[in-house]
Design an enzyme around this catalytic site. Structure first.
Site, short mmCIF file in Angstrom:
data_model
loop_
_atom_site.label_atom_id
_atom_site.label_comp_id
_atom_site.label_asym_id
_atom_site.label_seq_id
_atom_site.Cartn_x
_atom_site.Cartn_y
_atom_site.Cartn_z
N ARG A 1 42.66 9.86 34.04
CA ARG A 1 43.78 10.59 34.63
C ARG A 1 44.86 9.67 35.18
O ARG A 1 46.04 10.02 35.20
CB ARG A 1 43.26 11.54 35.72
N CYS B 1 30.21 15.26 28.63
CA CYS B 1 31.16 16.38 28.73
C CYS B 1 30.49 17.57 29.43
O CYS B 1 29.42 18.02 29.02
CB CYS B 1 31.65 16.78 27.35
N MET C 1 40.13 11.42 26.19
CA MET C 1 40.53 12.62 26.94
C MET C 1 40.95 13.70 25.96
O MET C 1 41.95 13.56 25.25
CB MET C 1 41.69 12.31 27.89
#
Ligand code: FMN
Length: 327
Positions: free
Chosen positions: A228, A103, A21
């Site tokens: 996340r 990405c 991340m």
């Protein structure tokens, strides 16, 4: 019981991974995840061109420590030779090399890297071949389902990864066009798993230990990557390990949350120095306190503090108050 995930010679058990991340998964973040059981962690994506140029900021992203193991380093770029050279430069510092092919960010795709490779299978193949030749480290790629819903290319790229000698592939089942909207379509993970023979790692919308169990059982994937769901919540690894062992997971206590936030602050200050660490810590703090009473007020207060000692006190006061409000 859970199986282990084999990525080349590396065995990851239980099959859980902290995701790459950008701006998040630095050394302190990885060490905290490992302290809660994360058996494999990735760096954020690192520019192959930046490594070649020995760029100071790029090299800084490689910071690691003996406890930060096993470690995957993720590279991004569009030039097969540069990626191969970068792989040779970093192979002694890691256990796995991953190539970013997912990405969605404009700056990355406009240079032909990240998810733009999903619509350029020949280039993707060339890149994997070149890096495969350059290093004997376990090699993986991380992809999305395609550029957009009319160009799903994940099965084709999966075949290419297999043919060119990748040891595993991670799929975040959203298209580039979706960015982070809608749900990750776990069915696509199942499709990929049923199509290729190398291990498939699932990524997307894993926010709880139950999600880990569900992704493994619904898709048949070999490993689960958490992104996340680990922000402000390194306990997700411990909880997933407990759930996979058939236990009811125990959430973090108030003391654990406080200790974790304080330890995170100390580690960031140790690595970056106070002036960089404090703004960095504010974003992590907003995740540590999410959902707790008084979180919004705490966040705005924390934004006004510029010294470590002030922030330490504010964290201690916040969690003490939370405890009293529970009484
Ligand atoms: C802030 C942020 C930064 C990310 N940076 C990267 C990255 O550097 N490389 C990468 O392959 N994926 C990156 N991702 C994607 C995640 O690794 C993951 O595939 C995605 O967030 C879906 O998983 P989740 O629903 O568990 O968050 C990033 C995601 C977020 C939220």
């Amino acid at each position: 019981m859970h199986s282990s995930l084999a990525i080349g010679s590396l065995h990851i058990s239980p099959p859980l991974i902290l995701a790459p991340m950008a701006g998040i998964s630095d050394l302190p973040f990885r060490l905290l995840a490992r302290a809660h059981g994360a058996p494999l962690c990735f760096t954020e994506m690192i520019s192959a061109e930046g490594l070649k140029r020995h760029g100071k900021n790029t090299i800084a992203l490689l910071r690691s420590s003996p406890k930060d193991s096993p470690l995957g380093i993720q590279l991004f770029g569009d030039n097969p030779d540069s990626l191969a050279e970068a792989a040779r430069m970093i192979e002694a510092d890691c256990d796995i090399i991953d190539i970013n092919m997912g990405c969605p960010v404009k700056k990355v795709v406009s240079g032909g890297a990240g998810s733009s490779l999903l619509r350029n299978p020949l280039k993707a193949a060339e890149i994997i071949r070149s890096v495969r030749k350059a290093t004997s480290r376990p090699l993986t790629i991380k992809i999305r389902t395609g550029w957009n819903s009319t160009e799903p290319s994940f099965l084709e790229i999966g075949h290419i990864a297999e043919q060119e000698g990748c040891n595993a592939i991670t799929l975040h089942p959203r298209t580039r066009a979706q960015m982070f909207s809608e749900h990750a379509d776990w069915e696509r993970i199942r499709e990929l798993k049923n199509t290729i023979t190398i291990p498939v790692i699932g990524s997307g919308d894993v926010f709880s230990s139950q999600d880990v169990v569900d992704m493994l059982s619904q898709t048949g994937c070999d490993g689960v990557m958490i992104a996340r769901g680990a922000m402000g919540n390194p306990w997700i690894f411990r909880e997933a390990i407990e759930r996979l062992a058939g236990l009811i997971p125990s959430g973090p206590s108030r003391e654990e949350r406080q200790a974790m936030a304080l330890s995170h602050l100390e580690q960031l200050c140790g690595l970056y120095g106070e002036s960089t660490a404090i703004p960095e810590m504010r974003k992590h703090l907003s995740w540590y306190v999410k959902g707790l009473p008084g979180a919004a007020r705490f966040r705005s207060l924390a934004n006004t503090y510029g010294e470590k000692q002030q922030l330490r006190q504010a964290i201690t006061d916040f969690f003490t108050l939370v405890e009293h409000e529970r009484d």
